[in-house]
Design an enzyme around this catalytic site. Sequence first.
Site, mmCIF file in Angstrom:
data_model
loop_
_atom_site.group_PDB
_atom_site.id
_atom_site.type_symbol
_atom_site.label_atom_id
_atom_site.label_comp_id
_atom_site.label_asym_id
_atom_site.label_seq_id
_atom_site.Cartn_x
_atom_site.Cartn_y
_atom_site.Cartn_z
ATOM 1 N N GLY A 1 0.886 -1.164 -0.147
ATOM 2 C CA GLY A 1 -0.051 -0.095 0.063
ATOM 3 C C GLY A 1 0.714 1.139 -0.066
ATOM 4 O O GLY A 1 1.933 1.301 0.720
ATOM 5 N N ARG B 1 0.941 -4.857 -5.595
ATOM 6 C CA ARG B 1 0.958 -6.003 -4.901
ATOM 7 C C ARG B 1 1.259 -7.069 -5.875
ATOM 8 O O ARG B 1 0.448 -7.314 -6.662
ATOM 9 C CB ARG B 1 -0.384 -6.068 -3.887
ATOM 10 C CG ARG B 1 -0.640 -5.183 -3.251
ATOM 11 C CD ARG B 1 -1.658 -5.480 -2.020
ATOM 12 N NE ARG B 1 -2.277 -4.385 -1.653
ATOM 13 C CZ ARG B 1 -2.027 -3.662 -0.422
ATOM 14 N NH1 ARG B 1 -0.881 -4.132 0.163
ATOM 15 N NH2 ARG B 1 -2.635 -2.419 0.112
ATOM 16 N N ASP C 1 4.919 -4.448 6.322
ATOM 17 C CA ASP C 1 5.227 -6.234 6.609
ATOM 18 C C ASP C 1 5.417 -7.052 5.404
ATOM 19 O O ASP C 1 6.221 -7.910 5.480
ATOM 20 C CB ASP C 1 4.277 -6.674 7.857
ATOM 21 C CG ASP C 1 2.849 -6.397 7.369
ATOM 22 O OD1 ASP C 1 2.503 -5.710 6.222
ATOM 23 O OD2 ASP C 1 1.948 -7.100 8.061
ATOM 24 N N THR D 1 4.395 2.555 5.340
ATOM 25 C CA THR D 1 2.956 2.129 5.572
ATOM 26 C C THR D 1 2.013 2.920 6.406
ATOM 27 O O THR D 1 2.716 3.346 7.438
ATOM 28 C CB THR D 1 2.912 0.722 5.862
ATOM 29 O OG1 THR D 1 1.523 0.357 6.362
ATOM 30 C CG2 THR D 1 3.507 0.257 7.108
ATOM 31 N N ASP E 1 -0.275 2.032 8.245
ATOM 32 C CA ASP E 1 -0.676 1.188 9.251
ATOM 33 C C ASP E 1 -0.127 1.262 10.543
ATOM 34 O O ASP E 1 -0.372 0.848 11.625
ATOM 35 C CB ASP E 1 -0.964 -0.332 8.839
ATOM 36 C CG ASP E 1 -2.019 -0.486 7.952
ATOM 37 O OD1 ASP E 1 -3.089 0.503 7.595
ATOM 38 O OD2 ASP E 1 -2.305 -1.761 7.414
ATOM 39 N N ASP F 1 2.305 -0.847 11.510
ATOM 40 C CA ASP F 1 2.284 -2.276 12.150
ATOM 41 C C ASP F 1 3.683 -2.553 11.941
ATOM 42 O O ASP F 1 3.587 -4.043 11.890
ATOM 43 C CB ASP F 1 1.120 -2.930 11.640
ATOM 44 C CG ASP F 1 1.419 -3.096 10.102
ATOM 45 O OD1 ASP F 1 2.162 -2.286 9.541
ATOM 46 O OD2 ASP F 1 0.407 -3.966 9.607
ATOM 47 N N ARG G 1 -5.369 -2.626 8.435
ATOM 48 C CA ARG G 1 -5.598 -4.171 8.078
ATOM 49 C C ARG G 1 -5.662 -5.062 9.244
ATOM 50 O O ARG G 1 -6.863 -6.096 9.397
ATOM 51 C CB ARG G 1 -4.675 -4.594 7.073
ATOM 52 C CG ARG G 1 -5.202 -5.903 6.042
ATOM 53 C CD ARG G 1 -4.117 -6.566 5.595
ATOM 54 N NE ARG G 1 -3.106 -5.805 4.983
ATOM 55 C CZ ARG G 1 -2.837 -5.527 3.945
ATOM 56 N NH1 ARG G 1 -3.575 -6.503 2.928
ATOM 57 N NH2 ARG G 1 -1.828 -4.609 3.327
HETATM 58 N N1 ADP Z 1 5.375 -14.594 1.842
HETATM 59 C C1 ADP Z 1 5.672 -13.635 0.836
HETATM 60 N N2 ADP Z 1 6.593 -14.000 -0.047
HETATM 61 C C2 ADP Z 1 7.040 -13.311 -1.067
HETATM 62 N N3 ADP Z 1 6.648 -12.134 -1.322
HETATM 63 C C3 ADP Z 1 5.669 -11.571 -0.328
HETATM 64 C C4 ADP Z 1 5.277 -12.442 0.699
HETATM 65 N N4 ADP Z 1 4.308 -11.669 1.321
HETATM 66 C C5 ADP Z 1 4.192 -10.472 0.945
HETATM 67 N N5 ADP Z 1 4.993 -10.263 -0.530
HETATM 68 C C6 ADP Z 1 5.237 -9.336 -1.426
HETATM 69 O O1 ADP Z 1 5.016 -8.102 -0.712
HETATM 70 C C7 ADP Z 1 4.027 -7.215 -1.387
HETATM 71 C C8 ADP Z 1 3.414 -6.351 -0.612
HETATM 72 O O2 ADP Z 1 2.781 -6.987 0.547
HETATM 73 P P1 ADP Z 1 1.527 -6.291 1.187
HETATM 74 O O3 ADP Z 1 1.346 -7.182 2.318
HETATM 75 O O4 ADP Z 1 0.589 -6.283 0.001
HETATM 76 O O5 ADP Z 1 1.927 -4.781 1.501
HETATM 77 P P2 ADP Z 1 3.015 -4.084 2.764
HETATM 78 O O6 ADP Z 1 4.299 -4.519 2.393
HETATM 79 O O7 ADP Z 1 2.596 -2.597 2.731
HETATM 80 O O8 ADP Z 1 2.426 -4.975 4.122
HETATM 81 C C9 ADP Z 1 2.913 -8.680 -1.899
HETATM 82 O O9 ADP Z 1 2.368 -8.035 -2.956
HETATM 83 C C10 ADP Z 1 4.119 -9.547 -2.494
HETATM 84 O O10 ADP Z 1 4.488 -9.301 -3.546
HETATM 85 O O1 FBP Z 2 -5.258 -0.466 -1.095
HETATM 86 P P1 FBP Z 2 -5.884 -1.586 -0.835
HETATM 87 O O2 FBP Z 2 -4.929 -2.677 -1.669
HETATM 88 O O3 FBP Z 2 -7.365 -1.779 -0.848
HETATM 89 O O4 FBP Z 2 -5.196 -2.111 0.605
HETATM 90 C C1 FBP Z 2 -6.038 -1.863 1.558
HETATM 91 C C2 FBP Z 2 -5.135 -1.851 2.740
HETATM 92 O O5 FBP Z 2 -3.922 -1.156 2.648
HETATM 93 C C3 FBP Z 2 -3.732 -0.387 3.937
HETATM 94 O O6 FBP Z 2 -4.175 0.879 3.490
HETATM 95 C C4 FBP Z 2 -2.249 -0.049 3.947
HETATM 96 O O7 FBP Z 2 -1.695 -1.531 4.183
HETATM 97 P P2 FBP Z 2 -0.224 -1.963 3.812
HETATM 98 O O8 FBP Z 2 0.661 -0.703 3.929
HETATM 99 O O9 FBP Z 2 0.078 -3.214 4.752
HETATM 100 O O10 FBP Z 2 -0.371 -2.231 2.351
HETATM 101 C C5 FBP Z 2 -4.306 -1.077 4.670
HETATM 102 O O11 FBP Z 2 -4.749 -0.070 6.166
HETATM 103 C C6 FBP Z 2 -5.697 -1.364 4.201
HETATM 104 O O12 FBP Z 2 -6.356 -2.604 4.658
HETATM 105 MG MG MG Z 3 1.166 -4.365 5.500
#
Ligand code: ADP
Ligand code: FBP
Ligand code: MG
Length: 327
Positions: free
Chosen positions: A15, A76, A107, A130, A132, A134, A176
């Site tokens: 995000g 993502r 994360d 992020t 969040d 978190d 989230r």
């Molecule tokens: N277990 C995993 N293995 C490999 N890539 C991952 C894994 N978890 C997340 N990622 C990669 O990181 C990207 C971002 O993770 P996401 O949870 O959507 O956002 P954020 O980093 O903001 O928490 C995912 O779309 C994916 O490409």
């Molecule tokens: O923009 P998307 O893909 O709908 O995702 C929404 C999620 O992304 C966030 O805005 C940010 O989360 P991440 O930074 O972990 O991606 C959350 O608060 C929310 O649940």
């Molecule tokens: Mg996250």
Amino acid sequence: MLKIPSHIAVLTSGGDAPGMNAAIRAVVRSAVYYGKKITGIYNGYEGLINGNFQELNSRSVKYILNQGGTFLKSARSDRFRTPEGRKQAYDNLAKTGIDALIVIGGDGSFTGAKIFSEEYDFQVIGVPGTIDNDLYGTDFTIGYDTATNTAIECIDKIRDTASSHDRLFLVEVMGRDSGFIALRSAIAAGALDVIMPENDTTYDHLVETINRAGKNKKFSNIIVVAEGNKLGNIFEISNFLKGKFPHLDIKVTILGHLQRGGSPTVYDRVLASKLGVAAVEGLLIGRNKVMAGVMHQQIIYTPFEEAITRKAYINPELIRINKILTI
Ligand SMILES: Nc1ncnc2c1ncn2[C@@H]1O[C@H](COP(=O)(O)OP(=O)(O)O)[C@@H](O)[C@H]1O
Ligand SMILES: O=P(O)(O)OC[C@H]1O[C@](O)(COP(=O)(O)O)[C@@H](O)[C@@H]1O
Ligand SMILES: [Mg+2]
């Protein structure tokens, strides 16, 4: 022996968050300052797999410090979750002569970064971006301050109309799996209560709180609901309360992606600047598989493993303070 990188790449993933641009700028300018080549990767891990690379210089990042979003774009990527996707990503980096990577994300992005770094013995540092908040290993993530400021700007407006009509508003904020945005905005906006994953609010507690407000002659109220709360979605909660309090006029507002945009606050710009420099300097002293963060005003590097598995700490004192102040 310590291998100092000569060509660094940077990407934004997951995000988007206000201040990501300021972090990219800081990474690019400090890489240039230390005489390193710097390449921007577009579209997060998707761009890494597709070879969507662009060499940058200090002027490539002019006028972005104050812009929301991320000019490198974010994504993502399901393909990066697969060994084949990560192999393609590694081949593209190797072909371009890139020997270190900075991932600005949350994360999920650091989980991917850790797996990739271990699989290919590739040097990676994370910058927490992020809304969040978190992540363990930093007091604030980039974007969290701006998002909460946006949330309270909206809640203040809701407060005006809630007060004119003596209504109860349930306002859903993002988060989230965490209640950081919810708790901080609840305190800053003087909300009656906050429902978030960390405090296991029950329906009984909500009923008690609303009854108490009535007894104390609080006729207009706001309850902040974190999207990741465990009680239920905001419409379920609203329907329950409508059943219990038929005399109350109850409304629902979901702030949604409003919270992800906008020009970053001073706090986020300064934090992003510090962390962008810390990420490059960390690479140059051999740090690897760590996230740069700021705790108690100090730059620290936390292993990805800890940053993603240890729980970021919600201060229970803030919950107590909110209870006292909304009497
Ligand atoms: N277990 C995993 N293995 C490999 N890539 C991952 C894994 N978890 C997340 N990622 C990669 O990181 C990207 C971002 O993770 P996401 O949870 O959507 O956002 P954020 O980093 O903001 O928490 C995912 O779309 C994916 O490409
Ligand atoms: O923009 P998307 O893909 O709908 O995702 C929404 C999620 O992304 C966030 O805005 C940010 O989360 P991440 O930074 O972990 O991606 C959350 O608060 C929310 O649940
Ligand atoms: Mg996250």
